[in-house]
Scaffold this motif. Structure first.
Motif, PDB file in Angstrom:
ATOM      1  N   ALA A 445       0.838  -1.208   0.000  1.00 40.28           N
ATOM      2  CA  ALA A 445       0.000   0.000   0.000  1.00 40.28           C
ATOM      3  C   ALA A 445       0.870   1.255   0.000  1.00 40.28           C
ATOM      4  CB  ALA A 445      -0.922  -0.016   1.218  1.00 40.28           C
ATOM      5  N   ARG A 446       1.978   1.205   0.786  1.00 38.97           N
ATOM      6  CA  ARG A 446       2.877   2.364   0.795  1.00 38.97           C
ATOM      7  C   ARG A 446       3.498   2.583  -0.582  1.00 38.97           C
ATOM      8  NH1 ARG A 446       4.265   0.364   6.016  1.00 38.97           N
ATOM      9  NH2 ARG A 446       6.086  -0.746   5.175  1.00 38.97           N
ATOM     10  N   ILE A 447       3.893   1.490  -1.225  1.00 41.22           N
ATOM     11  CA  ILE A 447       4.477   1.604  -2.560  1.00 41.22           C
ATOM     12  C   ILE A 447       3.451   2.173  -3.532  1.00 41.22           C
ATOM     13  CG2 ILE A 447       5.377   0.280  -4.515  1.00 41.22           C
ATOM     14  CD1 ILE A 447       6.651  -1.616  -2.464  1.00 41.22           C
ATOM     15  N   ARG A 448       2.191   1.691  -3.419  1.00 46.24           N
ATOM     16  CA  ARG A 448       1.146   2.208  -4.304  1.00 46.24           C
ATOM     17  C   ARG A 448       0.898   3.690  -4.053  1.00 46.24           C
ATOM     18  NH1 ARG A 448      -1.464  -2.697  -3.036  1.00 46.24           N
ATOM     19  NH2 ARG A 448      -2.824  -1.604  -1.572  1.00 46.24           N
ATOM     20  N   ARG A 449       0.924   4.078  -2.760  1.00 49.03           N
ATOM     21  CA  ARG A 449       0.718   5.495  -2.456  1.00 49.03           C
ATOM     22  C   ARG A 449       1.847   6.337  -3.044  1.00 49.03           C
ATOM     23  NH1 ARG A 449      -1.199   3.442   2.593  1.00 49.03           N
ATOM     24  NH2 ARG A 449       0.870   3.682   3.536  1.00 49.03           N
ATOM     25  N   SER A 456       0.994  11.306  -9.979  1.00 46.23           N
ATOM     26  CA  SER A 456       0.264  12.568  -9.908  1.00 46.23           C
ATOM     27  C   SER A 456       1.198  13.747 -10.142  1.00 46.23           C
ATOM     28  CB  SER A 456      -0.416  12.694  -8.545  1.00 46.23           C
ATOM     29  OG  SER A 456      -1.334  11.643  -8.330  1.00 46.23           O
ATOM     30  N   ALA A 457       2.401  13.659  -9.528  1.00 47.88           N
ATOM     31  CA  ALA A 457       3.356  14.751  -9.705  1.00 47.88           C
ATOM     32  C   ALA A 457       3.774  14.874 -11.170  1.00 47.88           C
ATOM     33  CB  ALA A 457       4.585  14.513  -8.828  1.00 47.88           C
ATOM     34  N   PHE A 458       4.021  13.712 -11.813  1.00 50.05           N
ATOM     35  CA  PHE A 458       4.377  13.748 -13.231  1.00 50.05           C
ATOM     36  C   PHE A 458       3.221  14.295 -14.069  1.00 50.05           C
ATOM     37  CE2 PHE A 458       7.906  10.668 -12.405  1.00 50.05           C
ATOM     38  CZ  PHE A 458       8.901  11.399 -13.031  1.00 50.05           C
TER      39      PHE A 458
END
Length: 621
Positions: A445-449, A456-458
């Motif tokens: 989940a952390r990796i997905r976040r 999103s930043a890209f």
């Protein structure tokens, strides 16, 4: 060739389950191998997305491989596609070199060549422990440590040799303190790795590996059956049984009970031996048995066969009723002592859950076994526990998810597929997974976040850069147009400005010549004036010598050899050098002089006193 009497009770049971014919030789509708190739074939043609929703439960028993395949639609509805039971011969049983090949062949036939299925397996081990815990309410980062140390306190296990998984079931209040209700599962790492390695080796990697209580929990959470909020299930196994307690779809307690079919078989054998006369006749009247009838002596294998026969929706196999003169009612009466001991242990377990742990009482109890369940057994369990009861039969034909696949089948034929169906209903969000634990889920989940943030930043950066690109393009176009207008204006104004520029340049040249002549005439005066301004009181200039080369004033400054000043410093003898140093510093700060150097200085007699004689060389700026 061994006789029918030499066949073990387990083999007799499996033969009956697999048989397509009843005892009379007539065709039995809905054989235990309830495979439906046509149904599965339709499932294979529903497209890529449908295939990805396929899930297969694999339940490996001692003598039988049980497979169930279901599909979940985009709306969340389930459809039973196929189910199959395959006898495992002794030469290819678990742990033998040929078992991997046998399992691979069966999965290829069941799943198809595409292998596009999510496969869930179940670990069977007496060392697997499932416990409900209450842990302090802590932050998400501290949760795993809190569960681990609480589990270490309540359960004995070696973390190096044990896989620990847990599931948070919600918040509870214990003695006024808010806590988290957690269910943990511990299993030997070696067995988990062996099971995972087996499926990896045959090319069907497991999506998940869980235990039987969590497979049953899937029926609640997946909505396969409509069950009461507070329900208990009693599984009656060969050597032991298991009571699982569920509340609002969550497994809250599970306990193993060391009593099962074998205990009932021993009770049947003991009861039978009390009325059987070694000469071959009965010594007492029992349930309408003809006292003059000659009967065979009963063995423990025979007793197991008779107990197993209770669960079938057909007469006992191989004519045991004729051999021993026992009907189902007589068999049930003889196993009643063992059944009563089993129910008493279940009752104590439920009392511990309600009285000791302070939970609400159970509303319903389901009873099931791999060989089916005799209806009077279910009624007896429910009556003794004072609870509503029924047979746990998730594959019943009336279940809308089963479709027509289990139509015209007996309960006993569907019973052993219960765990495999529960496994097929598994999914990562709702089923504890021993090869993808809670810790792994949190890491994922952390990796997905992080990935979502990066994406999103890209995306934002791409939008900004695209906007900036169009803005800069528009700006460049506007600047180019303005530049073109200015070029045209410049061309128009050049002729007008050119004449004025010539006049202005001529005037500047004339003014420059005037200024040069002025500088030639007054340069020496300016030098003397600058020296007069910078020479302080106490410094007396004795001689000033300037060497000027022939030429214009500006050229003379550039080629001047220099200016030599001779003088004396008078005053307080202790400050003569300081006054000279300050004088030299002031000369150096002058914009007219480029370089100021003390050529020599020395104290000498001057007017009946002492003065500091000096010689300074100055280059013009």
């Amino acid at each position: 060739m061994p006789s029918q009497k030499d066949i073990s009770s387990t083999e007799r049971l499996l033969k009956l389950i697999r048989s397509d014919e009843g005892p009379s030789g007539e065709s039995t509708p809905g054989a235990a191998d309830v495979s439906s190739s046509g149904k599965a074939g339709r499932g294979d043609t529903r497209g890529f997305l449908a295939k990805r929703s396929l899930s297969v439960g694999v339940d490996i028993g001692l003598d039988e491989l049980r497979l169930v395949k279901v599909r979940q639609s985009s709306s969340g509805q389930y459809e039973l596609l196929d189910c199959r039971k395959v006898f495992i011969e002794s030469g290819v049983s678990w742990g033998t070199p040929g078992f991997a090949g046998f399992l691979k062949a069966e999965l290829e036939k069941f799943c198809g060549p595409g292998k596009d299925c999510s496969i869930w397996g179940m670990i069977r081990s007496d060392r697997v422990d499932v416990e409900g815990l209450r842990v302090p309410k802590v932050g998400k980062k501290q949760l795993e440590n809190a569960v681990f140390w609480t589990a270490k306190k309540n359960t004995v296990f070696d973390e190096k040799e044990t896989t620990l998984d847990f599931e948070i079931q919600g918040e509870v209040v214990e003695e006024g303190v808010p806590k988290l209700s957690v269910v943990i599962c511990t299993a030997p790492k070696r067995e988990v790795e062996e099971m995972k390695g087996l499926f990896d080796e045959i090319g069907f990697p497991l999506a998940g590996l869980t235990v039987a209580p969590f497979a049953l929990q899937n029926f609640f959470r997946a909505g396969w059956m409509s069950l009461p909020d507070r329900t208990a299930t009693l599984y009656i196994g060969d050597d032991s049984s298991r009571i699982d307690v569920f509340s609002k779809g969550n497994l809250v307690m599970t306990r193993d009970i060391r009593a099962g079919i074998n205990s009932m078989a021993e009770s049947l054998l003991e009861e039978h031996s009390t009325v059987f006369v070694p000469g071959g006749e009965w010594g007492e009247v029992s349930g309408g048995i003809d006292l003059g009838q000659t009967l065979d002596p009963m063995t423990i294998e025979d007793a197991k066969d008779l107990v197993f026969s209770l669960g079938f929706d057909s007469p006992p196999p191989y004519g045991e009723a004729d051999r021993f003169g026992l009907g189902k009612e007589e068999i049930f009466a003889m196993i009643n002592p063992a059944l009563e001991r089993l129910v008493r242990q279940v009752e104590r377990t439920l009392e511990h859950y309600t009285v000791i742990l302070g939970n609400e009482g159970i509303d319903f109890v389901y009873v099931f076994s791999d060989a089916g369940v005799y209806r009077p057994v279910v009624e007896y369990v429910g009556g003794q526990l004072k609870l509503e009861s029924d047979v746990f039969d998730p594959l019943a034909p009336e279940n809308p998810f089963s479709g027509s696949l289990t139509a015209n089948t007996f309960t006993s034929q569907r019973a052993s597929l219960t765990s495999a169906l529960g496994l097929a209903l598994s999914s990562l969000p709702r089923t504890p997974n021993l090869i993808f634990t809670h810790s792994d889920k949190e890491k994922s989940a952390r990796i997905r976040r992080v990935n979502r943030v990066i994406i999103s930043a890209f995306a934002v950066a791409a939008v900004v850069f695209i906007g900036l690109f169009f803005w800069m393009g528009n700006t460049v176009d506007r600047k180019a147009a303005a530049l073109e207008r200015l070029d045209r204006q410049l061309q128009r104004d050049t002729q007008v400005i050119e004449e004025a520029a010539r006049t202005m340049v001529s005037e500047i040249k004339d003014n420059r010549l005037v200024l040069q002549r002025f500088a030639e005439r007054y340069f020496g005066v300016a030098v003397i004036g600058e020296l007069a301004k910078l020479t302080p009181q106490g410094v007396h200039l004795l001689a000033v010598k300037a060497t000027m080369r022939k030429g214009a004033g500006a050229e003379a400054r550039k080629t001047a050899e220099g200016l030599t000043i001779n003088g004396v410093v008078t005053g307080d003898p202790g400050f003569l050098e300081s006054v000279l140093a300050k004088y030299v510093l002031d000369l150096r700060n002058s914009r007219m002089f480029r370089k100021v150097t003390i050529d020599k200085h020395a104290r000498e007699a001057f007017h009946a006193g002492e003065a500091l004689h000096f010689s300074i060389v100055i280059d013009f700026a």
